[in-house]
Design a protein around this motif. Structure first.
Motif, PDB file in Angstrom:
ATOM      1  N   GLU A 252       0.834  -1.201   0.000  1.00 58.89           N
ATOM      2  CA  GLU A 252       0.000   0.000   0.000  1.00 58.89           C
ATOM      3  C   GLU A 252       0.871   1.255   0.000  1.00 58.89           C
ATOM      4  O   GLU A 252       0.580   2.225  -0.719  1.00 58.89           O
ATOM      5  CB  GLU A 252      -0.918   0.005   1.220  1.00 58.89           C
ATOM      6  CG  GLU A 252      -2.011  -1.048   1.197  1.00 58.89           C
ATOM      7  CD  GLU A 252      -2.922  -0.950   2.406  1.00 58.89           C
ATOM      8  OE1 GLU A 252      -2.440  -0.512   3.478  1.00 58.89           O
ATOM      9  OE2 GLU A 252      -4.109  -1.292   2.282  1.00 58.89           O
ATOM     10  N   ALA A 253       1.938   1.230   0.787  1.00 66.92           N
ATOM     11  CA  ALA A 253       2.833   2.386   0.851  1.00 66.92           C
ATOM     12  C   ALA A 253       3.487   2.639  -0.504  1.00 66.92           C
ATOM     13  O   ALA A 253       3.589   3.791  -0.950  1.00 66.92           O
ATOM     14  CB  ALA A 253       3.903   2.156   1.917  1.00 66.92           C
TER      15      ALA A 253
ATOM     16  N   GLU B  11       4.136   8.550 -10.766  1.00 67.73           N
ATOM     17  CA  GLU B  11       4.422   7.329 -11.515  1.00 67.73           C
ATOM     18  C   GLU B  11       3.181   6.467 -11.695  1.00 67.73           C
ATOM     19  O   GLU B  11       3.196   5.498 -12.451  1.00 67.73           O
ATOM     20  CB  GLU B  11       5.515   6.525 -10.798  1.00 67.73           C
ATOM     21  CG  GLU B  11       6.847   7.258 -10.714  1.00 67.73           C
ATOM     22  CD  GLU B  11       7.885   6.468  -9.950  1.00 67.73           C
ATOM     23  OE1 GLU B  11       7.655   5.253  -9.748  1.00 67.73           O
ATOM     24  OE2 GLU B  11       8.917   7.052  -9.558  1.00 67.73           O
ATOM     25  N   LEU B  12       2.114   6.808 -10.976  1.00 69.21           N
ATOM     26  CA  LEU B  12       0.861   6.051 -11.043  1.00 69.21           C
ATOM     27  C   LEU B  12      -0.282   7.052 -11.064  1.00 69.21           C
ATOM     28  O   LEU B  12      -0.274   8.032 -10.314  1.00 69.21           O
ATOM     29  CB  LEU B  12       0.746   5.138  -9.818  1.00 69.21           C
ATOM     30  CG  LEU B  12      -0.113   3.871  -9.908  1.00 69.21           C
ATOM     31  CD1 LEU B  12       0.345   2.971 -11.041  1.00 69.21           C
ATOM     32  CD2 LEU B  12      -0.076   3.116  -8.586  1.00 69.21           C
TER      33      LEU B  12
ATOM     34  N   VAL C 141      -4.663   2.508  -6.554  1.00 65.81           N
ATOM     35  CA  VAL C 141      -4.701   3.703  -5.705  1.00 65.81           C
ATOM     36  C   VAL C 141      -6.071   3.846  -5.057  1.00 65.81           C
ATOM     37  O   VAL C 141      -6.190   4.084  -3.849  1.00 65.81           O
ATOM     38  CB  VAL C 141      -4.362   4.966  -6.519  1.00 65.81           C
ATOM     39  CG1 VAL C 141      -4.497   6.222  -5.642  1.00 65.81           C
ATOM     40  CG2 VAL C 141      -2.960   4.870  -7.099  1.00 65.81           C
ATOM     41  N   LEU C 142      -7.111   3.689  -5.854  1.00 65.02           N
ATOM     42  CA  LEU C 142      -8.479   3.833  -5.341  1.00 65.02           C
ATOM     43  C   LEU C 142      -8.783   2.786  -4.286  1.00 65.02           C
ATOM     44  O   LEU C 142      -9.467   3.067  -3.288  1.00 65.02           O
ATOM     45  CB  LEU C 142      -9.484   3.734  -6.495  1.00 65.02           C
ATOM     46  CG  LEU C 142      -9.420   4.859  -7.537  1.00 65.02           C
ATOM     47  CD1 LEU C 142     -10.395   4.583  -8.671  1.00 65.02           C
ATOM     48  CD2 LEU C 142      -9.720   6.207  -6.893  1.00 65.02           C
ATOM     49  N   GLU C 143      -8.264   1.578  -4.481  1.00 61.54           N
ATOM     50  CA  GLU C 143      -8.500   0.511  -3.507  1.00 61.54           C
ATOM     51  C   GLU C 143      -7.838   0.839  -2.168  1.00 61.54           C
ATOM     52  O   GLU C 143      -8.441   0.639  -1.107  1.00 61.54           O
ATOM     53  CB  GLU C 143      -7.961  -0.814  -4.036  1.00 61.54           C
ATOM     54  CG  GLU C 143      -8.251  -1.993  -3.117  1.00 61.54           C
ATOM     55  CD  GLU C 143      -7.752  -3.316  -3.676  1.00 61.54           C
ATOM     56  OE1 GLU C 143      -7.805  -4.313  -2.942  1.00 61.54           O
ATOM     57  OE2 GLU C 143      -7.309  -3.353  -4.844  1.00 61.54           O
TER      58      GLU C 143
ATOM     59  N   THR D 170       2.315   1.842  -3.437  1.00 57.29           N
ATOM     60  CA  THR D 170       1.289   2.358  -4.351  1.00 57.29           C
ATOM     61  C   THR D 170       1.080   3.854  -4.155  1.00 57.29           C
ATOM     62  O   THR D 170       1.052   4.630  -5.127  1.00 57.29           O
ATOM     63  CB  THR D 170      -0.048   1.619  -4.124  1.00 57.29           C
ATOM     64  OG1 THR D 170       0.126   0.230  -4.442  1.00 57.29           O
ATOM     65  CG2 THR D 170      -1.148   2.200  -5.001  1.00 57.29           C
ATOM     66  N   LEU D 171       0.947   4.294  -2.896  1.00 58.70           N
ATOM     67  CA  LEU D 171       0.710   5.711  -2.625  1.00 58.70           C
ATOM     68  C   LEU D 171       1.930   6.562  -2.954  1.00 58.70           C
ATOM     69  O   LEU D 171       1.798   7.688  -3.454  1.00 58.70           O
ATOM     70  CB  LEU D 171       0.295   5.902  -1.169  1.00 58.70           C
ATOM     71  CG  LEU D 171      -1.056   5.300  -0.761  1.00 58.70           C
ATOM     72  CD1 LEU D 171      -1.383   5.674   0.682  1.00 58.70           C
ATOM     73  CD2 LEU D 171      -2.172   5.763  -1.694  1.00 58.70           C
ATOM     74  N   LYS D 172       3.119   6.045  -2.679  1.00 59.41           N
ATOM     75  CA  LYS D 172       4.336   6.778  -3.026  1.00 59.41           C
ATOM     76  C   LYS D 172       4.433   6.971  -4.534  1.00 59.41           C
ATOM     77  O   LYS D 172       4.731   8.071  -5.025  1.00 59.41           O
ATOM     78  CB  LYS D 172       5.577   6.032  -2.521  1.00 59.41           C
ATOM     79  CG  LYS D 172       5.812   6.125  -1.030  1.00 59.41           C
ATOM     80  CD  LYS D 172       7.043   5.326  -0.646  1.00 59.41           C
ATOM     81  CE  LYS D 172       7.270   5.316   0.853  1.00 59.41           C
ATOM     82  NZ  LYS D 172       8.446   4.489   1.237  1.00 59.41           N
ATOM     83  N   ASN D 173       4.167   5.904  -5.295  1.00 54.65           N
ATOM     84  CA  ASN D 173       4.229   5.992  -6.756  1.00 54.65           C
ATOM     85  C   ASN D 173       3.210   6.995  -7.285  1.00 54.65           C
ATOM     86  O   ASN D 173       3.476   7.734  -8.236  1.00 54.65           O
ATOM     87  CB  ASN D 173       3.992   4.622  -7.385  1.00 54.65           C
ATOM     88  CG  ASN D 173       5.157   3.671  -7.175  1.00 54.65           C
ATOM     89  OD1 ASN D 173       6.273   4.103  -6.892  1.00 54.65           O
ATOM     90  ND2 ASN D 173       4.914   2.378  -7.287  1.00 54.65           N
ATOM     91  N   CYS D 174       2.043   7.015  -6.665  1.00 51.97           N
ATOM     92  CA  CYS D 174       0.998   7.950  -7.089  1.00 51.97           C
ATOM     93  C   CYS D 174       1.400   9.390  -6.781  1.00 51.97           C
ATOM     94  O   CYS D 174       1.275  10.278  -7.631  1.00 51.97           O
ATOM     95  CB  CYS D 174      -0.317   7.602  -6.408  1.00 51.97           C
ATOM     96  SG  CYS D 174      -1.674   8.684  -6.864  1.00 51.97           S
ATOM     97  N   SER D 175       1.905   9.635  -5.572  1.00 53.11           N
ATOM     98  CA  SER D 175       2.275  11.003  -5.190  1.00 53.11           C
ATOM     99  C   SER D 175       3.462  11.515  -6.001  1.00 53.11           C
ATOM    100  O   SER D 175       3.630  12.723  -6.171  1.00 53.11           O
ATOM    101  CB  SER D 175       2.588  11.073  -3.701  1.00 53.11           C
ATOM    102  OG  SER D 175       3.708  10.267  -3.378  1.00 53.11           O
ATOM    103  N   GLU D 176       4.289  10.598  -6.519  1.00 54.45           N
ATOM    104  CA  GLU D 176       5.447  10.988  -7.331  1.00 54.45           C
ATOM    105  C   GLU D 176       5.124  11.029  -8.822  1.00 54.45           C
ATOM    106  O   GLU D 176       6.006  11.263  -9.649  1.00 54.45           O
ATOM    107  CB  GLU D 176       6.607  10.019  -7.068  1.00 54.45           C
ATOM    108  CG  GLU D 176       7.171  10.133  -5.652  1.00 54.45           C
ATOM    109  CD  GLU D 176       8.088   8.983  -5.292  1.00 54.45           C
ATOM    110  OE1 GLU D 176       8.321   8.113  -6.172  1.00 54.45           O
ATOM    111  OE2 GLU D 176       8.568   8.944  -4.142  1.00 54.45           O
TER     112      GLU D 176
END
Length: 286
Positions: free
Chosen positions: A136-137, A147-148, A155-157, A139-145
């Protein structure tokens, strides 16, 4: 103080309910009963370190939530007196033997000791990534950077698992993560932090708790690593055999993973965090 190895959590809580901590200072003589009801021989600081370690291990299994770092969670059978007693145990452990359970979220402890304004958004997110699972961490890191995508199913999950009611976008996902971190690490355990504040505020008399930055440094110093444990070893080998044995011990320690390293530290010092300034190594001939 009599403690049964099979129910350290319950025994310590009941004993510490009666102690006037932090107003009074106590040097407890702990006697352990093993699973067969026999009195164990051990006495002294090593036994106190072992009991504190066992207490917090049992605490994290039954009274907390989180992955690498955890926060206390309310339970119907743990009311004001029980939580106050746990706060007293936290203070006693650090005051008497410098034991501090660094698995407790730094943000949660920071919220007990300091104003919320002292806790930065970056510290919240960093602690939240340790609180949630590694996947989960990531996924959120990739999204905030970037990359996702913010609307990616992964991310939604993750966000929905923490009851996020906003639609994430590239612009607001960082804010959402910070808000969820505050929700999980500060808001949810608020009743417990209110019980602890009057008690653990006494820790601020120590330099390690006089600011959030000092507390972070203490956390880092207490966490065991192979390099730190090897540096603790104190030996005086007198011949090649002893030097070879000592080198082998250091190689062995360096090969250990996190769980095994904590077990080694607990076996040699009684504590699963760093509480001593050295570990003396002696040599015996077979």
């Amino acid at each position: 103080m009599v403690v049964h190895r099979s129910k350290v959590l319950k025994d310590l809580i009941e004993e510490f309910k009666e102690l006037d901590i932090p107003s009074c200072s106590y040097h407890l003589n702990v006697v352990i009963f093993n699973e067969r009801g026999e009195v164990e021989d051990g006495r002294g600081l090593g036994v106190v370190r072992e009991i504190m370690t066992m207490f917090w291990q049992q605490f994290f299994m039954s009274l907390s939530t989180g992955a690498t770092e955890k926060v206390p969670s309310v339970r119907h059978d743990y009311q004001h007196q029980e939580w106050k007693a746990i706060g007293k145990i936290l203070v006693y452990g650090y005051r008497e033997i410098k034991y501090f359970p660094v698995t407790l979220s730094g943000v949660f402890i920071g919220s007990c000791l300091f104003e919320e304004s002292a806790i930065s958004d970056s510290f919240l997110r960093e602690a939240f990534y340790l609180y949630i699972g590694k996947d989960e961490a990531e996924t959120l890191k990739n999204c905030s950077e970037g990359e996702l995508d913010a609307n990616d199913d992964e991310v939604l999950e993750v966000l929905s698992g923490y009851k996020c009611y906003q639609n994430p976008t590239k612009e607001n996902v960082g804010l959402i993560i910070t808000q969820l971190a505050h929700q999980e690490l500060v808001q949810k355990p608020k009743y417990i932090s209110n019980c602890w504040k009057p008690i653990i505020s006494s820790l601020k008399s120590f330099p390690q708790f006089q600011s959030l930055d000092c507390m972070k440094e203490m956390y880092e110093a207490k966490k065991p690593s192979a390099r730190k444990v090897v540096k603790l070893l104190s030996a005086n080998p007198q011949n090649d055999s002893e030097r070879n044995s000592f080198d082998h011990l250091k190689r062995y320690i360096k090969s250990l993973g996190d769980v095994a390293l904590k077990a080694f530290l607990q076996f040699t010092t009684g504590s699963d965090v760093i509480t001593v300034t050295e570990i003396t190594v002696s040599f015996n001939s077979l």
